[in-house]
Design a protein around this motif. Structure first.
Motif, short mmCIF file in Angstrom:
data_model
loop_
_atom_site.label_atom_id
_atom_site.label_comp_id
_atom_site.label_asym_id
_atom_site.label_seq_id
_atom_site.Cartn_x
_atom_site.Cartn_y
_atom_site.Cartn_z
N MET A 95 0.96 -1.13 -0.19
CA MET A 95 -0.05 -0.10 -0.04
C MET A 95 0.84 1.31 0.03
N GLY A 96 -0.02 2.37 -0.36
CA GLY A 96 1.02 3.65 -0.58
C GLY A 96 1.15 4.16 1.10
N HIS A 97 2.50 4.63 1.22
CA HIS A 97 2.78 5.31 2.52
C HIS A 97 2.14 6.70 2.60
N THR A 98 0.62 6.66 2.48
CA THR A 98 -0.02 8.08 2.64
C THR A 98 -0.54 8.33 4.13
N ALA A 99 -1.32 9.06 4.14
CA ALA A 99 -1.90 9.48 5.40
C ALA A 99 -2.84 8.00 5.83
N ILE A 100 -3.58 7.70 4.69
CA ILE A 100 -4.38 6.44 4.90
C ILE A 100 -3.60 5.26 5.13
N GLY A 101 -2.30 5.03 4.41
CA GLY A 101 -1.74 3.90 4.44
C GLY A 101 -0.91 3.78 5.93
N LYS A 102 -0.56 4.85 6.38
CA LYS A 102 0.16 5.07 7.76
C LYS A 102 -0.76 4.83 8.86
N ASP A 103 -2.17 5.04 8.74
CA ASP A 103 -2.96 4.87 9.84
C ASP A 103 -3.47 3.38 9.69
N LEU A 104 -3.81 2.85 8.54
CA LEU A 104 -4.59 1.60 8.38
C LEU A 104 -3.63 0.24 8.35
N THR A 105 -2.26 0.49 8.03
CA THR A 105 -1.53 -0.72 7.87
C THR A 105 -1.04 -1.32 9.30
N PRO A 106 -0.83 -0.48 10.28
CA PRO A 106 -0.67 -1.11 11.44
C PRO A 106 -1.70 -1.79 12.42
N LYS A 107 -2.92 -1.35 11.93
CA LYS A 107 -4.14 -2.09 12.58
C LYS A 107 -4.25 -3.47 11.98
N ILE A 108 -4.02 -3.33 10.46
CA ILE A 108 -4.14 -4.55 9.80
C ILE A 108 -3.28 -5.61 10.04
N ALA A 109 -1.78 -5.16 10.31
CA ALA A 109 -0.88 -5.87 10.34
C ALA A 109 -0.82 -6.63 12.00
N SER A 110 -1.56 -5.73 12.68
CA SER A 110 -1.64 -6.41 14.21
C SER A 110 -2.62 -7.44 14.34
N ARG A 111 -3.81 -7.18 13.39
CA ARG A 111 -4.85 -8.25 13.41
C ARG A 111 -4.36 -9.65 12.71
N LEU A 112 -3.42 -9.29 11.62
CA LEU A 112 -3.10 -10.39 11.09
C LEU A 112 -1.73 -11.02 12.03
N SER A 113 -1.22 -10.52 12.80
CA SER A 113 -0.01 -10.79 13.76
C SER A 113 1.23 -10.80 12.64
N ALA A 114 1.02 -9.93 11.67
CA ALA A 114 2.30 -9.99 10.83
C ALA A 114 3.14 -8.78 10.92
N GLY A 115 4.36 -8.76 10.34
CA GLY A 115 5.15 -7.85 10.45
C GLY A 115 4.96 -6.74 9.50
N LEU A 116 5.47 -5.50 9.61
CA LEU A 116 5.15 -4.61 8.55
C LEU A 116 6.34 -3.74 8.55
N ILE A 117 6.70 -3.51 7.31
CA ILE A 117 7.95 -2.50 6.90
C ILE A 117 7.38 -1.38 6.12
N SER A 118 7.42 -0.12 6.73
CA SER A 118 6.63 1.15 6.34
C SER A 118 7.71 1.95 5.53
N ASP A 119 7.17 2.83 4.74
CA ASP A 119 8.06 4.08 4.10
C ASP A 119 9.10 3.48 3.27
N VAL A 120 8.86 2.30 2.55
CA VAL A 120 9.77 1.61 1.66
C VAL A 120 10.16 2.41 0.45
N VAL A 121 11.51 2.98 0.07
CA VAL A 121 11.66 3.78 -1.15
C VAL A 121 12.33 3.01 -2.16
N ALA A 122 12.75 1.89 -1.84
CA ALA A 122 13.53 0.86 -2.82
C ALA A 122 13.57 -0.65 -2.57
#
Ligand code: FAD
Length: 322
Positions: A95-122
């Motif tokens: 997902m994009g590291h946008t205002a929505i992406g920043k807010d939504l992805t940690p919540k989803i990651a925690s529900r999935l018990s998954a790791g999350l790497i944010s703000d990837v540039v390459a």
């Protein structure tokens, strides 16, 4: 786990945001063999936006439409996305590291018990392994990260991953999934935009940013004109926002927006560390400042020492000739 990579796209004012296409390109880099499934949420027909995702590399698209998805809430979009994830069991999400992406992805990651790497540039490959590169220490250094397990979940910073070439001949299924978005504790009644319409700062290829040196709200007018002839957006330092020359929605920096345009023109900005945190990864930086010792020149590729009120009109005049 399936062979699907989920790309969460974003639609604003019925237009798909460019970062959605960049997220597809990132998914292809992660696994060129994977089936790329786009997901879009909203309250009206998203078929046309879905087809856009297909032309930029998605293999199929699921749209979730519901009155409660008119504006973003983490609960509403979270419910929609979790249902899609439940159906597809993807092997990763981008997902994009946008205002929505920043807010939504940690919540989803925690529900999935998954790791999350944010703000990837390459994204780099080490053998078969994906290595994700992201800025740290306000952009002064980059770190390389990998996932310990197979599930990949990343957000990509806008304007860093090149989109795939648009291919109008591509086809794929765009289908609607019924999800009952309910029991929301927050409902957004209305959104009042403060920033002027025009090119979105986060996705702009060219940004003309003004600082306290611009001296007044009126002083920003030539900057808007320059941004206009360059097809870009106007940004600002916090100094300019604090002085009420422009709205805080334009603020770039550590406590403002992080941008990486192709061209960043810093006008009357001293280059405080907190400002650099938001723009130092721009591809080409031009600084206009009357103080030759100003710190902004330390990060600039091109510098013009002089009075911005003389230089900006000259630049506009010359660019208009091209
Ligand atoms: P100044 O530092 O006052 O610089 C003005 C510049 O304009 C000077 O270099 C001067 O030479 C030049 N100038 C003046 N007149 C002219 C002219 N006629 N022609 C050409 N040049 C001229 N700042 C941000 O920008 N973004 C942030 O997100 C941010 N977050 C912060 C968070 C914290 C916790 C703190 C403490 C500070 C933060 N700041 C942020 C503020 C930051 O430290 C600086 O104060 C701010 O960036 C200064 O803004 P400026 O460069 O516009 O103003």
């Amino acid at each position: 786990m399936s062979d699907k990579l989920l790309v969460v796209g974003e639609v604003r004012d019925n237009e798909i945001r460019n970062v959605s296409f960049e997220a597809i390109a990132a998914a292809k880099q992660i696994d060129s063999e994977a089936e790329i499934v786009g997901v879009l949420c909203g309250d009206n027909d998203l078929t046309s936006a879905g087809n856009d995702l297909i032309t930029y590399g998605a293999d199929s698209v699921i749209t979730v439409t519901h009155d409660n998805l008119k504006t973003y809430t983490s609960e509403g979009y979270g419910q929609a996305l979790l249902e899609v994830i439940d159906e597809l069991s993807p092997k990763g999400i981008v997902m994009g590291h946008t205002a929505i992406g920043k807010d939504l992805t940690p919540k989803i990651a925690s529900r999935l018990s998954a790791g999350l790497i944010s703000d990837v540039v390459a994204i780099e490959k080490e053998g078969d392994e994906n290595v994700f590169i992201r800025p740290i220490y306000s952009g002064k250094a980059f770190e390389k990260k990998t996932f310990e397990d197979d599930f990949i979940f990343v957000t990509v910073r806008p304007n860093n991953i090149a989109v795939l070439e648009k291919d109008d001949s591509r086809s794929g299924e765009v289908r609607t999934k019924d999800v009952d978005i309910k029991d929301l504790r927050t409902i957004v009644k209305d959104v009042v935009r403060k920033a002027a319409d025009g090119v979105d700062l986060a996705e702009a290829n060219v940004i003309v940013a003004g600082g306290r040196g611009v001296k007044s709200a009126d002083g920003f007018k030539p900057l808007y004109e320059l941004a206009d002839v360059l097809g870009g957006a106007v940004g600002a330092s916090r100094g300019a926002c604090d002085a009420d020359y422009c709205d805080y929605a334009l603020q770039i920096g550590q406590t403002g927006k992080v941008v990486t345009p192709d061209l960043y023109i810093a006008v009357g900005i001293s280059g405080a560390i907190q400002h650099l945190a938001g723009m130092s990864n721009s591809k080409v930086i031009v600084a206009i400042n009357k103080d030759a010792e100003s710190n902004i020149f330390n990060v600039a590729d091109y510098g013009i020492v002089g009075d911005l009120f003389e230089i900006i009109p000259l630049l506009i005049e010359e660019i208009k000739k091209v």
